[in-house]
Design an enzyme around this catalytic site. Structure first.
Site, PDB file in Angstrom:
ATOM      1  N   LYS A 118      -0.716  -7.408   1.257  1.00 25.49           N
ATOM      2  CA  LYS A 118      -0.748  -5.966   1.449  1.00 25.49           C
ATOM      3  C   LYS A 118      -2.178  -5.425   1.489  1.00 25.49           C
ATOM      4  O   LYS A 118      -3.021  -5.800   0.669  1.00 25.49           O
ATOM      5  CB  LYS A 118       0.035  -5.268   0.329  1.00 25.49           C
ATOM      6  CG  LYS A 118       1.540  -5.280   0.523  1.00 25.49           C
ATOM      7  CD  LYS A 118       2.221  -4.402  -0.515  1.00 25.49           C
ATOM      8  CE  LYS A 118       3.718  -4.290  -0.255  1.00 25.49           C
ATOM      9  NZ  LYS A 118       4.377  -3.377  -1.206  1.00 25.49           N
ATOM     10  N   HIS A 121     -17.717   6.885  10.427  1.00 27.76           N
ATOM     11  CA  HIS A 121     -16.377   6.714   9.854  1.00 27.76           C
ATOM     12  C   HIS A 121     -15.465   7.908  10.114  1.00 27.76           C
ATOM     13  O   HIS A 121     -14.338   7.752  10.596  1.00 27.76           O
ATOM     14  CB  HIS A 121     -16.519   6.473   8.356  1.00 27.76           C
ATOM     15  CG  HIS A 121     -15.228   6.236   7.646  1.00 27.76           C
ATOM     16  ND1 HIS A 121     -14.633   4.993   7.565  1.00 27.76           N
ATOM     17  CD2 HIS A 121     -14.398   7.079   6.980  1.00 27.76           C
ATOM     18  CE1 HIS A 121     -13.509   5.084   6.881  1.00 27.76           C
ATOM     19  NE2 HIS A 121     -13.335   6.333   6.516  1.00 27.76           N
ATOM     20  N   ASN A 157      -0.673  12.029   2.815  1.00 24.49           N
ATOM     21  CA  ASN A 157      -0.006  12.894   1.851  1.00 24.49           C
ATOM     22  C   ASN A 157       0.998  13.758   2.610  1.00 24.49           C
ATOM     23  O   ASN A 157       0.742  14.913   2.970  1.00 24.49           O
ATOM     24  CB  ASN A 157      -1.018  13.758   1.093  1.00 24.49           C
ATOM     25  CG  ASN A 157      -0.427  14.398  -0.156  1.00 24.49           C
ATOM     26  OD1 ASN A 157       0.625  15.031  -0.101  1.00 24.49           O
ATOM     27  ND2 ASN A 157      -1.081  14.219  -1.285  1.00 24.49           N
ATOM     28  N   HIS A 166     -13.292  -3.680   4.912  1.00 18.81           N
ATOM     29  CA  HIS A 166     -12.652  -2.716   4.017  1.00 18.81           C
ATOM     30  C   HIS A 166     -11.172  -3.029   3.987  1.00 18.81           C
ATOM     31  O   HIS A 166     -10.692  -3.920   4.672  1.00 18.81           O
ATOM     32  CB  HIS A 166     -12.904  -1.284   4.518  1.00 18.81           C
ATOM     33  CG  HIS A 166     -12.704  -0.248   3.459  1.00 18.81           C
ATOM     34  ND1 HIS A 166     -11.476   0.324   3.192  1.00 18.81           N
ATOM     35  CD2 HIS A 166     -13.562   0.295   2.573  1.00 18.81           C
ATOM     36  CE1 HIS A 166     -11.598   1.183   2.198  1.00 18.81           C
ATOM     37  NE2 HIS A 166     -12.856   1.180   1.794  1.00 18.81           N
TER      38      HIS A 166
END
Length: 598
Positions: A52, A141, A334, A26
């Site tokens: 990146k 996860h 966030n 991932h």
């Protein structure tokens, strides 16, 4: 790629337990090494590959973690990955039967599962010829996210939440931590996801790259929440504290979205359907100018995210009425919402680990295994300086090379080696003069933020410093803010909230009477994404800011990442190259001060 340090004799006793955690297959591939509950090394693969958010198997990060600790693959007791291929199988079957998605969607997910199940083969390829006797663990996860948040925190007891896109067929999870125990008490299932919602709006607003969501967060304060009626049609809050998406506006639920998670830059296909344009108007193309309507949509999306997030947190507090909260998952980045938690919910203290997103799942998987062995509580992560550092003599060898000497001479640079106190005083004076500083010191940071070891620094008092930085180095969108690194003891004097924010994962309102004094780090809405700095954890960086405060009366510096449209610099050679090809004025490279004379 940085040169791997020579493997010294194993510095750990044979009676100690070594656990390697990985985030693989991932984006933001990463590795972390835990020794007897202590995090001894952690790094993202992108820093070594120089791409990146590098996606794939983190061979370089794993090799570096082991070499840094002076151990080899055969010394590992456990290897943990933050994914469980068989997790929630019956939910997946039920969803497939009910929705009948595109067959290509099912094939892609089957291949993804098969790739993760091949962990042993991938390890054999990563360490050819090595005898790996470690026990393999597949950690669900979101449990890995929860573990990375709670077990790295300083709290002995806390409510814990993970919110992101998707992982193991879920988009969120919550539970409770107590000592060395962690419960996972509930989850939000595919296809409903705040991360998918935010990604869809990000793409709709013309920011197509993986990880561009932070641009929407930075754009939002320039707009007004004028589109809330539409947003509340897209995200629907439920009575139990959860939320559901109106799937008419999304493609991810039934279609195979193009994606690339293998050995390179991550790519993810468009999440939003044509119905979203019917609701919000034409989507912005990446090369089109930003209009007020785009800023208003960004603000409305951020407001909707906060409504849903706080709605879930208030429900979590009802079931786990703690004063402490730990946050993880991709949405844990966030920082605007994180900074409002203590205002919008009953929680009083918030901890967000330095790598809240998927990279942090590598650490969470390792910590979950450690505590699953019934061992004592892990040591808290008080700083993020867990990455690579120059080998002894590496800086001097670089500076002594004929190529470097010629480049420095051409750039009209002088070299000095002052004592530490004098170095901090000279750099503080340079910042106060409006110069731009490259600051490379010690071990690299773990996580996406530069925290005073791989940073570019400037004067927060200069209204033109944002323009100077964008012109000289960063060349990025003008609406994106720069962050203040502030002495911990001064936070309450400059911000309306007070607390520890060591990893730059929360945004606080700056006191109204102070905003005009620090315009370079005050966002358009009067806020700042701060990093708190203290002497015990931040060392030389603290002393630099203290010197700047003594000189100017302002106990903070502007801090942005040491890079130019690339991953944060990893090695002295990369730092020097970035310094020379941009227009930075001064570079601190360990104990060496390099100053442009021209």
């Amino acid at each position: 790629m940085p040169p791997a340090p020579p493997p010294p004799a194993n510095r750990f006793s044979s009676f100690m337990t070594l656990i390697l955690g990985i985030n693989a297959f991932h984006a933001d591939a990463a590795a972390a090494l835990v020794k007897d509950g202590v995090i001894v090394a952690a790094a993202e693969e992108e820093r070594f590959r120089r791409i990146k958010h590098w996606a794939g198997f983190p061979t370089e990060a794993m090799a570096w973690c082991l070499a840094d600790a002076g151990v080899g693959p055969a010394d590992l007791d456990h290897i943990a990955i933050n994914s469980q291929p068989g997790a929630h199988r019956w939910r997946k079957v039920a969803y497939t039967l009910a929705r009948r998605p595109d067959p290509r969607f099912l094939v892609a997910r089957w291949r993804n599962k098969r790739e993760r199940a091949g962990l042993a083969q991938q390890l054999a390829l990563a360490f050819p010829g090595a005898e790996i006797g470690a026990r393999l663990h597949f950690v669900e996860h979101h449990r890995a996210h929860l573990a990375s948040a709670f077990f790295a925190s300083p709290f002995q007891e806390a409510a814990v939440i993970s919110v992101d896109g998707f992982g193991d067929f879920a988009s969120g999870a919550w539970g409770h931590g107590q000592g060395n125990q962690l419960s996972l008490d509930g989850q939000i299932w595919f296809p409903h996801s705040l991360g998918a919602f935010y990604t869809a709006i990000t793409q709709y607003l013309g920011f197509p790259n993986y990880g561009d969501e932070y641009k929407v967060m930075g754009l939002a304060p320039y707009g007004q929440p004028t589109r809330m009626e539409a947003m509340r049609r897209i995200v629907r809050l439920q009575d139990d504290g959860t939320y559901r998406l109106d799937l008419r506006y999304f493609l991810h639920a039934t279609q195979k979205l193009p994606h690339q998670w293998s050995n390179g830059a991550p790519v993810v296909g468009g999440h939003w359907s044509p119905e979203l344009e019917s609701l919000l108007g034409p989507a912005r193309q990446a090369d089109e100018p930003l209009q007020q309507q785009h800023m208003d949509i960004a603000r409305s999306a951020q407001t909707m995210y906060e409504e849903a997030f706080f709605h879930l947190l208030r429900a979590l507090h009802r079931s786990h009425p703690s004063d402490q909260l730990c946050i993880a998952g991709g949405c844990g980045a966030n920082s605007v919402a994180n900074g409002k938690v203590t205002l919008a919910t009953p929680f009083q203290r918030v901890y967000v680990q330095a790598a809240a997103g998927d990279a942090g799942g590598a650490l969470g998987a390792a910590l979950d295994v450690w505590h699953g062995l019934g061992r004592s509580r892990s040591a808290p992560m008080r700083h993020a300086y867990l990455g690579s550092q120059p080998a002894p003599g590496e800086v001097e060898e670089l500076l002594a090379s004929p190529t470097t000497r010629a480049a420095l001479e051409q750039a009209q640079c002088s070299l000095e080696r002052p004592e530490e106190a004098a170095l901090c005083q000279q750099v503080a004076a340079a910042i106060a003069e409006g110069l731009v500083i490259g600051w490379f010191d010690g071990r690299m940071e773990w996580g996406p933020r530069a925290l005073g070891h791989r940073s570019i620094l400037g004067d927060p008092r200069r209204a033109d410093m944002k323009d100077i930085l964008n012109l000289k180095i960063k060349r990025r969108e003008s609406f994106r803010p720069f962050a203040p690194s502030v002495l911990k003891e001064a936070v309450g004097d400059w911000f309306s909230l007070d607390g520890e924010v060591p990893f730059m994962m929360q945004v606080y309102p700056i006191r109204e009477e102070q905003r005009a004094r620090i315009p370079a780090v005050t966002h358009v809405d009067g806020s700042g994404r701060l990093q708190t700095v203290n002497a015990a954890d931040n060392g030389r960086y603290y002393h630099l800011i203290r010197a700047f405060a003594d000189r100017t009366g302002v106990p903070m510096v502007l801090n942005t990442s040491f890079n130019e449209n690339e991953p944060i610099v990893c090695t002295p050679a990369q730092a020097l190259d970035c310094f020379l090809r941009t227009r930075m004025d001064l570079l601190v490279l360990g104990d060496v001060l390099i100053r442009r004379q021209g």
